[in-house]
Design an enzyme around this catalytic site. Structure first.
Site, PDB file in Angstrom:
ATOM      1  N   CYS A  78      40.448  15.411  20.805  1.00 36.98           N
ATOM      2  CA  CYS A  78      40.895  15.958  19.512  1.00 36.98           C
ATOM      3  C   CYS A  78      40.501  17.431  19.407  1.00 36.98           C
ATOM      4  O   CYS A  78      39.722  17.968  20.206  1.00 36.98           O
ATOM      5  CB  CYS A  78      40.294  15.154  18.361  1.00 36.98           C
ATOM      6  N   GLU A  80      33.554  12.381  23.163  1.00 43.41           N
ATOM      7  CA  GLU A  80      33.350  13.647  23.897  1.00 43.41           C
ATOM      8  C   GLU A  80      32.164  14.420  23.318  1.00 43.41           C
ATOM      9  O   GLU A  80      31.383  15.035  24.045  1.00 43.41           O
ATOM     10  CB  GLU A  80      34.612  14.525  23.806  1.00 43.41           C
ATOM     11  N   ASN A 128      32.699   6.695  21.371  1.00 40.22           N
ATOM     12  CA  ASN A 128      32.852   7.001  19.943  1.00 40.22           C
ATOM     13  C   ASN A 128      32.023   6.027  19.121  1.00 40.22           C
ATOM     14  O   ASN A 128      31.891   4.838  19.448  1.00 40.22           O
ATOM     15  CB  ASN A 128      34.320   7.033  19.514  1.00 40.22           C
ATOM     16  N   ILE A 129      31.442   6.566  18.055  1.00 43.75           N
ATOM     17  CA  ILE A 129      30.542   5.801  17.187  1.00 43.75           C
ATOM     18  C   ILE A 129      31.027   5.979  15.752  1.00 43.75           C
ATOM     19  O   ILE A 129      30.850   7.054  15.162  1.00 43.75           O
ATOM     20  CB  ILE A 129      29.083   6.280  17.333  1.00 43.75           C
TER      21      ILE A 129
END
Ligand code: THU
Length: 141
Positions: free
Chosen positions: A95, A66, A53-54
């Site tokens: 999510c 993802e 994640n960024i």
């Protein structure tokens, strides 16, 4: 190929994906949530694409691990996928936005989540996680 050997192959593929997700999670850019996510997506040809994640100071500009893995793969020409491994501190599931975006390409994707202690918390298909998904079939274009 016997059922037993299929299981062995699947376990070793899962180990490769878990290692890739554990590598990616180290690169998570998470100054705001402090919640690190690593993902590894295996394409049908066996190639593995990893992502983290960024986050961004403009919060909505952040992206999940993802989807980083998915956009890397799709931008390299991949369209078919078999497995996704996600690593978080607590083994959480992808999510809704990630489920939707992955479903576009592979409703049958096998999803495995792990916590950082490498305990598997979930194994199931994307269709299990996103029943009744809206997909390309709904668009008559
Ligand atoms: N996050 C993911 O990377 N994947 C998910 O499926 C859920 C959430 C990230 C986004 C954000 O950087 C942090 O986790 C907290 O929401």
């Amino acid at each position: 190929m016997t059922n037993e050997s299929i299981a062995v192959v699947t376990e070793s593929q899962q180990e490769v994906l878990l290692a890739a997700a554990l590598g990616a999670v180290q690169h998570a850019h998470i100054p705001y949530s402090k919640y690190a996510v690593g993902a590894a997506l295996q394409a049908a040809d066996g190639t593995v694409y990893a992502g983290c994640n960024i986050e961004n100071a403009s919060y909505p500009a952040g992206i999940c691990a993802e989807r980083v893995a998915l956009v890397k793969a799709v931008s390299e020409g991949q369209r078919r996928f078999e497995r996704l491994v996600v690593v978080t501190s607590n083994g959480a599931l992808p999510c809704g936005i990630c489920r939707q975006m992955l479903s576009e390409f592979c409703p049958a994707l096998l999803v495995y989540t792990f916590d950082m202690q490498q305990n598997r918390r979930f194994a199931g298909s994307l269709a299990d996680l996103l029943p009744g998904a809206f997909g390309p079939d709904q668009l008559s274009v």
